[in-house]
Design an enzyme around this catalytic site. Sequence first.
Site, PDB file in Angstrom:
ATOM      1  N   GLU A  44       3.067   8.696   5.140  1.00 39.12           N
ATOM      2  CA  GLU A  44       2.652   7.376   5.628  1.00 39.12           C
ATOM      3  C   GLU A  44       3.810   6.722   6.394  1.00 39.12           C
ATOM      4  O   GLU A  44       4.971   6.835   6.010  1.00 39.12           O
ATOM      5  CB  GLU A  44       2.279   6.500   4.429  1.00 39.12           C
ATOM      6  CG  GLU A  44       1.904   5.068   4.766  1.00 39.12           C
ATOM      7  CD  GLU A  44       1.661   4.238   3.514  1.00 39.12           C
ATOM      8  OE1 GLU A  44       0.953   3.221   3.623  1.00 39.12           O
ATOM      9  OE2 GLU A  44       2.188   4.587   2.427  1.00 39.12           O
ATOM     10  N   LYS A 110      -6.027   2.011   7.361  1.00 40.78           N
ATOM     11  CA  LYS A 110      -5.951   1.955   5.903  1.00 40.78           C
ATOM     12  C   LYS A 110      -6.897   0.898   5.346  1.00 40.78           C
ATOM     13  O   LYS A 110      -6.819  -0.284   5.692  1.00 40.78           O
ATOM     14  CB  LYS A 110      -4.517   1.657   5.482  1.00 40.78           C
ATOM     15  CG  LYS A 110      -4.236   1.760   3.992  1.00 40.78           C
ATOM     16  CD  LYS A 110      -2.743   1.520   3.745  1.00 40.78           C
ATOM     17  CE  LYS A 110      -2.367   1.690   2.290  1.00 40.78           C
ATOM     18  NZ  LYS A 110      -0.920   1.428   2.083  1.00 40.78           N
ATOM     19  N   CYS A 144      -2.163   6.461   1.105  1.00 34.94           N
ATOM     20  CA  CYS A 144      -1.435   5.947  -0.055  1.00 34.94           C
ATOM     21  C   CYS A 144      -2.294   5.172  -1.072  1.00 34.94           C
ATOM     22  O   CYS A 144      -2.960   5.746  -1.904  1.00 34.94           O
ATOM     23  CB  CYS A 144      -0.263   5.099   0.432  1.00 34.94           C
ATOM     24  SG  CYS A 144       1.067   4.941  -0.785  1.00 34.94           S
TER      25      CYS A 144
END
Length: 259
Positions: A44, A110, A144
């Site tokens: 990331e 995200k 993540c």
Amino acid sequence: MSNTLNIALVQTHLVWENPITNRTNLAHKIQTISKDADLVVLPEMFSTAFTMNASEVSEPMTGKTVNWMIQQAKDNKVAIVGSLVIEAQNNFYNRLLFVFPNGDLEFYDKRHTFSLAGEDNVYTAGKKKLLVNYKGWKLCPMICYDLRFPVWARNTEDYDVLIYVANWPKIRIHAWDALLKARAIENMTYCIGVNRVGLDGNGHEYNGHSMAFNVLGNRIDTIPESKETVEVISLSKDHINKNRKKFNFLEDRDHFQIE
């Protein structure tokens, strides 16, 4: 269509908010990867590390790091996936790019911004799940903190591989280990997580634990803890088909819609 897919997991140190150095270091690593690799997975925010200084480090989709990814993919004849800080439509995004060997790309913003670090105050959350069709494989890449939310990752599309790119700190690494394995088992999919190592600009320590699990939740990599490592793993369509046929757990999954 290929029965096997070879994926390179790049567990690396990231230099704080220094895209030039990070691109240089990663270019060297990508060039040393076996020519048998079909896909390279980077962590990331691979060009800057996990920073909230979006206004200082963000790039447009026509910026140097996106162009770097495209050139690396073309030069090395390999697909590349990883996230970086993108500015678009007057918003900042923690955006994952999947770049094909020919330079074409798809992206995912995200969905779950990490409120504990204030990411939700800086970055605009995504709303759409990304499914990438590559060499006859259906891939689902995420970022993540998304790992903590099983509903978002639920395998309602019969994807083959779930991929998480991360900056997941050492202090909570036990959750990373447990959840990666759980996502593989509950979705009957290969599940891959690529995390960074080293210290970031805020003093947070990262010890990697990049790993890959097969559809039964068995670990299939040998990546060591806390060390910069590149490992190529081989995935098998036969393994997926055989075990989904034998254990048809996905046939009993719940039906739902995400708003």
